[in-house]
Design an enzyme around this catalytic site. Structure first.
Site, short mmCIF file in Angstrom:
data_model
loop_
_atom_site.label_atom_id
_atom_site.label_comp_id
_atom_site.label_asym_id
_atom_site.label_seq_id
_atom_site.Cartn_x
_atom_site.Cartn_y
_atom_site.Cartn_z
NE ARG A 50 -3.69 0.44 2.16
CZ ARG A 50 -4.54 0.93 3.07
NH1 ARG A 50 -4.80 0.23 4.15
NH2 ARG A 50 -5.10 2.10 2.91
CB SER A 133 -5.25 -16.04 11.27
OG SER A 133 -5.18 -15.98 12.68
CE1 TYR A 158 -6.14 -10.38 10.13
CE2 TYR A 158 -5.99 -12.26 11.62
CZ TYR A 158 -5.50 -11.54 10.55
OH TYR A 158 -4.38 -11.97 9.90
#
Length: 338
Positions: A50, A133, A158
């Site tokens: 980014r 994750s 998340y």
């Protein structure tokens, strides 16, 4: 589920035998280490991030917003493999209610991931490696270690967004020629790791007495070196196609053992005293740090036999060795910076 068992062979590009790899989140913690390893392996890696970052390991760096796919489409041309590390990990506290927070995570971690994967499949990318994750499995493994057959139980927004991305990717794999590989790591550590591990290193180095002497938990972790090694294996191994993997260093440590290993690496003695766990959890709840307490003190043990059986993978370094190395490099860097 569709299984494609075909080896992805490197191609000769610019006189070298290599894969063309696109890495999102290239300027992040794992991305920086991955870039070095890909370069050492002779692969041509393009990094997406980014904001501008000095990372000479990548042949090209493309700057753009993860959700603005149009900015990044051309980077997929001619790619063999996409390794998707980019994710939104935080939402500013107090900025939204719980549902709005979840939608912010979904926008990047689910929707942008799936849009990128669809475009990658359309442009002929052969494999898409998604780093998810262990939070998808839950906050605590209890008395039974998590493995790939454990029922997902994501609690935090998340982890919910990561799990939804996983499910969407596997649906895409069933309808396209592109292989999907999903990796669920626990806490990734190194001397320069960000977040809670960085704070723990600083506390051990100071040293500040820590109240974890009575905590008898078991934690699985993975060094960044071991994770990067596994990611690179998953780029080409035929048995990785359309599979989920839980990976970690060999062995587990309690929070007090983790602190002791870091301190040993720093050449220090750990300062740990005992406070009953019920008082620790109560104090954490009073100050709004229940999630941090769970990250430090809950059981989170992982069973990594699938990765070893199916891919023949073994971690490059052991858990205690990796923790001592992190402590040693942390103090060396501190001295050099000082």
């Amino acid at each position: 589920m569709r299984h494609v068992h075909s080896v992805i062979e490197p191609r000769t590009v610019y006189g070298e035998c290599l894969l063309k790899v696109l890495v999102t989140g290239a300027s992040g913690f794992v991305g920086k280490y991955l870039g070095v390893a890909l370069a050492q392996g002779g692969h041509r890696a393009t990094g997406l991030c980014r904001q501008a970052a000095l990372n000479s390991s990548y042949r090209d760096i493309c700057i753009g917003d993860m959700t603005a796919l149009a900015e990044w489409k051309q980077a997929l041309d001619g790619c063999d493999v996409v390794i998707h590390l980019a994710a939104r990990a935080h939402v500013l506290s107090g900025s939204s209610d719980e549902q709005s927070e979840l939608e912010q995570f979904r926008r990047v971690n689910r929707d942008a991931t799936l849009a990128l994967a669809v475009e990658a499949a359309r442009r002929g990318v052969r494999r898409f490696v998604f780093v998810s994750s262990i939070g998808v499995n839950g906050n605590s493994s209890g008395s039974t270690p998590f493995d790939e057959s454990s029922t997902p139980a994501p609690h935090a927004s998340y982890a919910v967004s990561k799990f939804e991305a996983e499910e969407g990717l596997l649906r895409l794999a069933a309808d396209s020629a592109m292989d999907i590989v999903i990796i669920r790591p626990p806490l990734v550590y190194a001397f320069d790791a960000p977040g809670n591990f960085a704070r723990l290193l600083q506390l051990v180095a100071n040293p500040i007495p820590l109240p974890f002497g009575a905590v008898d938990n078991g934690k699985s972790l993975i060094s960044v070196a071991n994770l990067v090694d596994f990611i690179i294996l998953c780029m080409t191994h035929p048995n990785a196609a359309n599979e989920r993997f839980i990976v970690a260093d060999n062995g587990v440590v309690s929070i007090r053992e983790l602190i002791a290993e870091l301190a040993a690496g720093m050449g220090k003695k750990a300062f740990i005293f005992s406070v009953p766990e019920r008082f620790l959890s109560g104090a954490a709840a009073l100050v709004g740090r229940t999630r941090l307490y769970e990250q430090l003190c809950a059981n989170l043990e992982l069973d990594t036999r699938k990765a070893k059986r199916l891919l023949g993978w073994q971690p490059l370094q052991g858990l205690r060795e990796g923790l001592r190395e992190a402590g040693r490099k942390f103090v060396s860097t501190e001295r050099a910076d000082g």
